[in-house]
Each structure stands twice: as C-alpha cells, then as structure tokens.
Design a protein around this motif. Sequence first.
Motif, PDB file in Angstrom:
ATOM      1  N   ASP A  99       7.603  -5.823  -2.509  1.00 42.13           N
ATOM      2  CA  ASP A  99       7.718  -4.751  -3.211  1.00 42.13           C
ATOM      3  C   ASP A  99       8.032  -5.463  -4.758  1.00 42.13           C
ATOM      4  OD1 ASP A  99       8.404  -2.889  -1.395  1.00 42.13           O
ATOM      5  OD2 ASP A  99      10.395  -3.457  -1.205  1.00 42.13           O
ATOM      6  N   SER A 100       8.265  -6.639  -4.894  1.00 45.28           N
ATOM      7  CA  SER A 100       8.209  -7.291  -6.619  1.00 45.28           C
ATOM      8  C   SER A 100       6.783  -7.424  -6.929  1.00 45.28           C
ATOM      9  CB  SER A 100       9.301  -8.407  -6.442  1.00 45.28           C
ATOM     10  OG  SER A 100       8.839  -9.357  -5.679  1.00 45.28           O
ATOM     11  N   LYS A 101       5.659  -7.354  -6.020  1.00 40.43           N
ATOM     12  CA  LYS A 101       4.461  -7.665  -6.717  1.00 40.43           C
ATOM     13  C   LYS A 101       3.582  -6.446  -6.546  1.00 40.43           C
ATOM     14  CE  LYS A 101       3.991 -12.227  -3.993  1.00 40.43           C
ATOM     15  NZ  LYS A 101       3.948 -13.255  -5.249  1.00 40.43           N
ATOM     16  N   THR A 102       2.792  -6.447  -7.558  1.00 36.94           N
ATOM     17  CA  THR A 102       1.734  -5.220  -7.744  1.00 36.94           C
ATOM     18  C   THR A 102       0.787  -5.434  -6.439  1.00 36.94           C
ATOM     19  OG1 THR A 102      -0.347  -6.667  -8.690  1.00 36.94           O
ATOM     20  CG2 THR A 102       1.564  -5.500 -10.121  1.00 36.94           C
ATOM     21  N   VAL A 103       0.282  -4.071  -6.294  1.00 33.53           N
ATOM     22  CA  VAL A 103      -0.738  -3.919  -5.332  1.00 33.53           C
ATOM     23  C   VAL A 103      -1.967  -5.294  -5.311  1.00 33.53           C
ATOM     24  CG1 VAL A 103      -2.932  -2.513  -4.462  1.00 33.53           C
ATOM     25  CG2 VAL A 103      -0.706  -1.516  -5.067  1.00 33.53           C
ATOM     26  N   GLN A 104      -2.513  -5.525  -6.083  1.00 34.65           N
ATOM     27  CA  GLN A 104      -3.396  -6.501  -6.709  1.00 34.65           C
ATOM     28  C   GLN A 104      -2.611  -7.790  -5.957  1.00 34.65           C
ATOM     29  OE1 GLN A 104      -4.052  -9.432  -8.638  1.00 34.65           O
ATOM     30  NE2 GLN A 104      -6.303  -9.449  -8.916  1.00 34.65           N
ATOM     31  N   THR A 128      -6.434   0.969  -8.194  1.00 29.70           N
ATOM     32  CA  THR A 128      -4.703   0.928  -7.782  1.00 29.70           C
ATOM     33  C   THR A 128      -4.035  -0.489  -7.991  1.00 29.70           C
ATOM     34  OG1 THR A 128      -5.615   2.136  -6.033  1.00 29.70           O
ATOM     35  CG2 THR A 128      -3.230   1.806  -5.833  1.00 29.70           C
ATOM     36  N   GLY A 129      -4.952  -1.531  -8.042  1.00 34.42           N
ATOM     37  CA  GLY A 129      -4.544  -2.853  -8.226  1.00 34.42           C
ATOM     38  C   GLY A 129      -3.066  -3.129  -9.149  1.00 34.42           C
ATOM     39  N   PRO A 130      -3.111  -2.640 -10.503  1.00 31.29           N
ATOM     40  CA  PRO A 130      -1.870  -2.830 -11.111  1.00 31.29           C
ATOM     41  C   PRO A 130      -0.818  -1.992 -10.876  1.00 31.29           C
ATOM     42  CG  PRO A 130      -3.761  -1.912 -12.535  1.00 31.29           C
ATOM     43  CD  PRO A 130      -4.312  -1.812 -11.124  1.00 31.29           C
ATOM     44  N   ARG A 131      -0.608  -0.979  -9.765  1.00 35.12           N
ATOM     45  CA  ARG A 131       0.461  -0.264  -9.447  1.00 35.12           C
ATOM     46  C   ARG A 131       1.520  -0.831  -8.514  1.00 35.12           C
ATOM     47  NH1 ARG A 131      -1.965   5.484  -8.114  1.00 35.12           N
ATOM     48  NH2 ARG A 131       0.050   6.138  -8.143  1.00 35.12           N
ATOM     49  N   MET A 132       2.641  -0.599  -8.653  1.00 38.99           N
ATOM     50  CA  MET A 132       3.708  -1.425  -7.689  1.00 38.99           C
ATOM     51  C   MET A 132       3.928  -0.644  -6.125  1.00 38.99           C
ATOM     52  SD  MET A 132       4.678  -3.713  -9.628  1.00 38.99           S
ATOM     53  CE  MET A 132       6.032  -4.443  -8.869  1.00 38.99           C
ATOM     54  N   PRO A 133       4.233  -1.203  -5.189  1.00 40.88           N
ATOM     55  CA  PRO A 133       4.227  -0.259  -3.888  1.00 40.88           C
ATOM     56  C   PRO A 133       5.037   0.931  -4.050  1.00 40.88           C
ATOM     57  CG  PRO A 133       4.402  -2.806  -3.531  1.00 40.88           C
ATOM     58  CD  PRO A 133       4.373  -2.528  -5.166  1.00 40.88           C
ATOM     59  N   SER A 134       6.260   0.679  -4.768  1.00 34.80           N
ATOM     60  CA  SER A 134       6.888   1.837  -5.033  1.00 34.80           C
ATOM     61  C   SER A 134       6.420   3.063  -5.726  1.00 34.80           C
ATOM     62  CB  SER A 134       8.414   1.492  -5.830  1.00 34.80           C
ATOM     63  OG  SER A 134       7.788   0.997  -7.103  1.00 34.80           O
ATOM     64  N   GLU A 135       5.157   2.868  -5.985  1.00 32.62           N
ATOM     65  CA  GLU A 135       4.588   3.967  -7.169  1.00 32.62           C
ATOM     66  C   GLU A 135       3.487   4.599  -6.276  1.00 32.62           C
ATOM     67  OE1 GLU A 135       4.940   1.979 -11.303  1.00 32.62           O
ATOM     68  OE2 GLU A 135       3.392   1.705 -10.163  1.00 32.62           O
ATOM     69  N   ILE A 136       3.090   4.240  -4.885  1.00 35.05           N
ATOM     70  CA  ILE A 136       2.078   4.790  -4.076  1.00 35.05           C
ATOM     71  C   ILE A 136       2.761   5.176  -2.831  1.00 35.05           C
ATOM     72  CG2 ILE A 136       0.314   3.039  -5.097  1.00 35.05           C
ATOM     73  CD1 ILE A 136       0.744   1.429  -2.841  1.00 35.05           C
ATOM     74  N   SER A 137       1.790   6.271  -2.257  1.00 31.26           N
ATOM     75  CA  SER A 137       2.342   6.934  -1.030  1.00 31.26           C
ATOM     76  C   SER A 137       2.118   5.950   0.038  1.00 31.26           C
ATOM     77  CB  SER A 137       1.431   7.950  -0.548  1.00 31.26           C
ATOM     78  OG  SER A 137       0.109   7.589  -0.221  1.00 31.26           O
ATOM     79  N   GLY A 138       2.864   6.475   1.253  1.00 31.55           N
ATOM     80  CA  GLY A 138       2.919   5.857   2.698  1.00 31.55           C
ATOM     81  C   GLY A 138       1.442   5.502   3.230  1.00 31.55           C
ATOM     82  N   GLY A 139       0.594   6.366   2.748  1.00 27.09           N
ATOM     83  CA  GLY A 139      -0.764   6.252   3.348  1.00 27.09           C
ATOM     84  C   GLY A 139      -1.292   4.968   2.627  1.00 27.09           C
ATOM     85  N   MET A 140      -1.163   5.101   1.434  1.00 28.00           N
ATOM     86  CA  MET A 140      -1.886   3.931   0.466  1.00 28.00           C
ATOM     87  C   MET A 140      -1.380   2.869   0.784  1.00 28.00           C
ATOM     88  SD  MET A 140      -1.801   6.392  -2.887  1.00 28.00           S
ATOM     89  CE  MET A 140      -2.574   5.325  -4.164  1.00 28.00           C
TER      90      MET A 140
END
Length: 252
Positions: A91-96, A130-142
Amino acid sequence: MIEIKNISKTFNGKVVLDDVSGIFRKGETSLVIGASGTGKSVLLKCMLDLVEPEKGEVFFDGKEFLHVSENDRKDLRREMGVLFQGGALFDSKTVQENVKFPLDMLTKMSEGEKNDRVEFCLHKVGLDGTGPRMPSEISGGMKKRVGIARAIVMNPKYLFCDEPNSGLDPLTSIKIDELIKEITDDFNITTVVITHDMNSVLSIGDNIMFLYKGKKLWEGDSSTIMTSSVKELDEFVFSNHALKKLRGEFTK
Ligand SMILES: Nc1ncnc2c1ncn2[C@@H]1O[C@H](COP(=O)(O)OP(=O)(O)OP(=O)(O)O)[C@@H](O)[C@H]1O
C-alpha cells in the motif's frame, strides 16, 4: 509444462490432499477448481514450495523442484510469477514501485532497463500512465491488473493465479480472465489458475482439474464439464443458480 505426481498433504491428522497427480501444459490456461476448503490453495502452495507435502513431486519442464538444492530451487523460482489472492500489493508503494519490486530484489538491471520493463508490463495489462498512482487510488480490477503486471515482470515461464476474480464484479472478472488467457497465449507460458468461478471455467478452461475433499475426481475441458457423469462435479457446476435454471430450460 508442469507435472505434479502423487501429492499428499495432511494438517493435524486431517488429509487435505490425497495423491493428486496431473499435467499443466505450456501455452494453456489450466484451472484447478473445487468448492471452498477442498485443497486448491494448498496444492498451489505445494507447487510453489510454500507448503511441504508429505509425499509427491513437482516437475517444471522435467526438472524436479521440491527435492533439489536451495540454489537450484532459487533458479526455478525466478521463472515463476504469482498473482496472490487479494493482489498483495504494498500500500505504501506506487503502482510503478510495486511492479518494479521483483526486479529490484532479484536482478541487477539498470534503473532505465527496469523502468522500461515496468512500462512494458503496465502497457500489457492495459494500465498505461497508472505508474505514479497509489494502490488506494485505483479500483479492485486495476489492482488485479497491477498484480498481474508484477507477476509477469520477470518474464516467467510459469504463471500461478490464486482466485484472480475474488472480489470483482462479473464483467471485470471476465476481463481479468481474458487478460490471463491473452498473456498465456502471447508469451506461450504455463498458467495455473485456482478458482471456483464458473464463468472462468466456461470461458478460459483449456484444461480443468476438479478437486473434491483433497482428491482429483475429474479432469477435462470447458466443453466436457457440463456433461460429466461425476456426481460431485455435477453438484459443483450446477450449484450456480443461473446454470441450474438453464439446465432446467434445456431438459423441459
Ligand atoms: N496452514 C494450515 N494449517 C492447518 N490447516 C490448513 C492450513 N492451510 C490450509 N488448511 C486446511 O486445508 C484445507 C484446504 O484449504 P485450502 O485453502 O487449500 O482450500 P481451498 O480449496 O483453496 O478453499 P477456498 O476456495 O475457500 O480458498 C482447509 O480445511 C484448511 O482449513
């Protein structure tokens, strides 16, 4: 190709896997299906050497995995990608950063090479930008897509997916199934999916193994599953209300 031979596992005297054997072929999406608690995840963990079976062997393209030196096992592990149940993103790391993690841990690639590989994998799963986003900012499917991108970032020969559809709506589930199948076909890898989702069974099951109380009771594909004569499989398949109704319509 992955071959499992006579896998048996007991927990506290209870038999969870009972002499399970089977073959998962290259270029195919193989499914292990069955009701809750029937041993699917334990089988997957045995194949990954996360749980030690009392008996049995696992071969990756002819190489035995469970009884070799730690170094040989490490080499084989690098060829495996795993999509864990729930995604297991940091959770504390970006998607990237999440996707890059295995490259940071296991390779000596330069930052530029790693970034290119991450970009390629995010593109492959339909997550460009989507790389710079955090897991909390994306949907379950993403999140599942990020998990898949991370699972393929090391260019694995073998892909394992534990309940890839859990927590997803039916349409998103279908898209994730299609993505897993597409990746299997495109990269010509051996993919094993643990599921109890009948949509997946009917749409991506090249090869299906049915477990019941730790035993393999049936194997086949999506075209033969609806007409099997195994009572326990029939009960599992038609525990799906919509399918039961459909069968009622056909047999009127
Ligand atoms: N570490 C463990 N210690 C003791 N029992 C365990 C352990 N792991 C799994 N089990 C038991 O093994 C059985 C099979 O569990 P498993 O998780 O493989 O089921 P499953 O078919 O994957 O179910 P689900 O679809 O609900 O995930 C269950 O009865 C479970 O309680």
